[in-house]
Design a protein around this motif. Structure first.
Motif: not given
Length: 713
Positions: A382-395
């Motif tokens: 189904c359609e959904f939204k995706w959120k990345d928190y602090c992506p640079v930090v976790f990368r």
């Protein structure tokens, strides 16, 4: 490995425990002469192998234990301490070519302070770890050059000084055996060069300063240091010991270690089953018994016997999430989101992050319609939204933890489905495992998400500064928001799985240092290797070698100070144990993960296990809390003490592979925990409950952990 079928004729009629002199010619052709007790070498004795190896020294219940000397047919010798068949303690090894090592050993490996004189004239004095130079040390070449500084895995690495015999020197940082980073090269006549060093000429940058007494060499190229000056500064390798003393230790078949002289008609080893009957090990395994049982042992107190330790064969955890499972679509959403986040092109990141990268507002929303979009693929969910928190930090954290992006995506988003653990945790969170067991995914409450984001800057600095930190490794923080009327949000964090190992975990404990509610409520018949036991279930003391123990204490102190500063409490030390004895006495337990073999698993000998442990790739994987070979002592609690946290030592020891780490580090001391503390303090002893102030929690946690983890003397 020698197989010694001991003849107990000399023991007939002798009282149990009597020590006398014996000479034994064994069917294998080996020969033993020395002190003997209960049909085993015990005391001082000499053992001669048919291939020319010889041991002279102290024995304990059929194993080399104490001072002794082992010699090889090649002329090599080791003289020093032995423990359970291993070179362990202080000792001197002289190789067949005259090379010498004097210093500390742990399970056949150079580990601790030691001095090595190589047969080519080179020498090293300093710290060793897992058989290689590691820590601070000095290496002297035969030609007069010498290096003083930090080492890692047998290579010059860290801050150090190289001094050449001609008087030139380099002071600065090293990486993989060569200058890397800030450093200064000085000539004997006083000129010097200061700059940033690298084998890549494009990264090399610095300034040359001639001395006042000479015009200097303005045409000098810094790359000469790598290709000329260091060309003769090669570190010699330690010679490999072809056959280890522990691999030569005889297996005394037909004899129980406790002195029981009973044998079966085929002279095969026997063990005692749960109902007390003596049975044949091989027959029991063929009959499909789901456990291995270690021999019952005599305690330190005379005539006191513990019940046998029952070791079950573990089963793979969790239920595979296949089509039709209630969380199947959530799993697809998660895999689509991870593939998008990790696979998205991003600039190379430095480990020095800007403060803006940790901003709580630093998050990226992406919409995933079923038909796909410019940035997302079409999908069947189904359609959904995706959120990345602090992506640079976790990368950057994944880079810091040496996680390869492609492997990370394959583990989580490959063709294999995730597995859901059978029941949610106490917090109500659900846990999912990747099929290769590398990563654990935990659903998060909003409050836990806020705590992680709040402490993220301090967490990043802590794990960056502490290579051997025991706290949970976090690799990503995300949210899935379902569209439509439900508008449901599911937040989750991706963590490292502490028990991702090729060894079976036979026992697991969750230790907090509190006593209230810290006893497993399951009946004993339902407890299996996947059951997480608690403080009052713990019946072992973990005995670490001196160097490991010191490192363990330092790291626990640093981790607890970090958690205390962040106002975190209710964390615990998760401990997993693999009993090596379960592999050597019965059949080898199958490894966990996707590579679980089917059919009969071959039995591992002590020699095979030693080769397995001492393989170069295995050595690199032994770290604090990971793949650690240690000795544990069984404990017994007094019946008159209901809440005795640590039992009394019983003198029964086992060789285990140990895993441990600090988990559940996202509970701060908020208003709900303060109310819980006030309420439970009126009903129970305030020192026995988990919900206490972070400072008190940290102190109590460390006090308890340092009672159950002790130095092996």
């Amino acid at each position: 490995m020698s197989v010694a079928h001991a003849d107990d004729a000399d023991d007939f009629g002798r009282p149990s425990g009597e020590i006398y002199h014996a000479e034994k010619a064994l069917p294998s052709g080996d020969f033993y002469t020395g002190q003997w007790r209960d049909n085993l070498p015990h005391g001082h004795g000499k053992y001669l192998w048919t291939d020319g190896c010889m041991y002279v020294g102290e024995w304990c219940r059929g194993k080399t234990m104490g001072k002794g000397r082992f010699s090889w047919p090649s002329g090599a010798t080791y003289e020093g301490d032995f423990k359970n068949g291993y070179m362990d303690g202080k000792g001197t090894y002289i190789g067949p070519c005259g090379d010498t090592y004097r210093g500390s050993w742990v399970m056949n490996l150079r580990h601790g302070q030691g001095t090595k004189n190589y047969d080519n004239g080179d020498g090293y004095e300093g710290e060793w770890r897992r058989g290689l130079q590691d820590g601070h040390g000095r290496y002297q070449w035969k030609n007069g050059n010498h290096y003083i500084g930090q080492w890692k895995n047998g290579i010059m690495n860290g801050n150090g000084t190289m001094i050449w015999s001609n008087g030139n020197r380099y002071d600065g940082f090293w990486e993989d055996g060569a200058p890397k980073g800030n450093g200064t090269f000085r000539w004997a006549e006083g000129s010097f060069y200061v700059g940033v060093w690298s084998k890549d000429p494009k990264e090399q940058n610095g300034t040359y300063y001639p001395s006042s007494s000479s015009s200097g060499n303005l045409d000098w190229d810094p790359q000469q240091v790598f290709y000329v000056d260091l060309s003769e500064c090669l570190v010699s390798q330690c010679d490999r010991i072809p056959v280890l003393p522990s691999q030569k230790m005889p297996v005394w078949y037909g004899v129980e270690q406790t002195g029981n002289r009973a044998k079966n008609e085929n002279n095969r080893p026997r063990r005692r089953s749960v109902d007390g009957r003596i049975s044949n090990v091989e027959a029991d395994m063929k009959n499909g018994f789901g456990y291995l049982q270690l021999d019952d042992s005599v305690c330190a107190e005379e005539n006191t016997r513990l019940s046998p330790l029952r070791i079950q064969l573990p089963k793979k955890q969790g239920q595979t999430i296949s089509k039709g499972h209630k969380n199947y679509e959530l799993m697809l959403n998660l895999q689509l989101g991870i593939r998008h986040s990790v696979g998205r092109p991003a600039p190379a990141t430095s480990l020095d992050l800007k403060a803006s990268a940790f901003d709580p507002k630093e998050k990226v929303w992406t919409k995933f319609p079923p038909e796909g979009s410019k940035h997302t693929p079409p999908h069947q969910s189904c359609e959904f939204k995706w959120k990345d928190y602090c992506p640079v930090v976790f990368r950057t954290l994944r880079k810091l933890f040496n996680v390869d992006a492609a492997d990370y995506m394959i583990s989580i988003c490959g063709n294999d489905a995730l597995r859901e653990l059978s029941s949610p945790g106490k917090s109500g969170s659900f846990f999912y495992l990747t099929n290769d067991d590398r990563y654990m995914i935990k659903t998060m409450k909003k409050a836990e998400t806020k705590v992680l984001i709040r402490m993220l800057p301090a967490y990043y600095n802590h794990v960056r500064a502490c290579e051997n930190t025991l706290v949970t490794k976090f690799f990503g923080l995300h949210c899935v928001k379902l569209t439509g009327t439900a508008q449901k949000k599911v937040r989750f964090v991706i963590m490292g799985n502490l028990f991702c190992t090729e060894y079976s975990i036979h026992r697991r404990f969750d230790l907090k240092g509190s006593s209230h509610g810290r006893l497993t409520t399951k009946p004993e018949s339902e407890i299996d290797p996947n059951t997480t036991l608690k403080d009052l279930d713990l019946n072992f003391i973990f005995r670490l070698q001196k160097n490991w123990y010191q490192e363990f204490c330092r790291q626990v102190d640093r981790d607890c100070e970090f958690l205390e500063q962040e106002r975190i409490m209710d964390y615990s030390l998760l401990v997993g144990m693999h009993f090596r004895e379960a592999s050597t006495r019965g059949t080898a337990t199958p490894p966990s993960g996707a590579r679980t073999p089917t059919g009969n698993v071959p039995r591992l000998s002590r020699a095979e296990i030693d080769r397995f442990l001492l393989d170069a790739s295995r050595l690199a994987s032994i770290k604090l809390g990971i793949n650690m070979p240690v000795r544990v002592e069984r404990t017994v609690r007094r019946n008159d003490c209901e809440a005795q946290l640590v039992g009394d030592p019983a003198g029964e020891f086992y060789d285990v592979i140990l895993y441990f780490g600090i988990i559940d580090i996202l509970q701060d001391y908020d208003i709900s925990k303060k109310l819980e503390h006030a309420y439970k303090s009126m009903q129970y002893d305030p020192t026995s409950i988990s919900a206490v102030d972070p400072k008190q929690y940290s102190r109590r946690f460390r006090d308890f952990i340092f009672r159950v983890f002790v130095e092996d003397t």
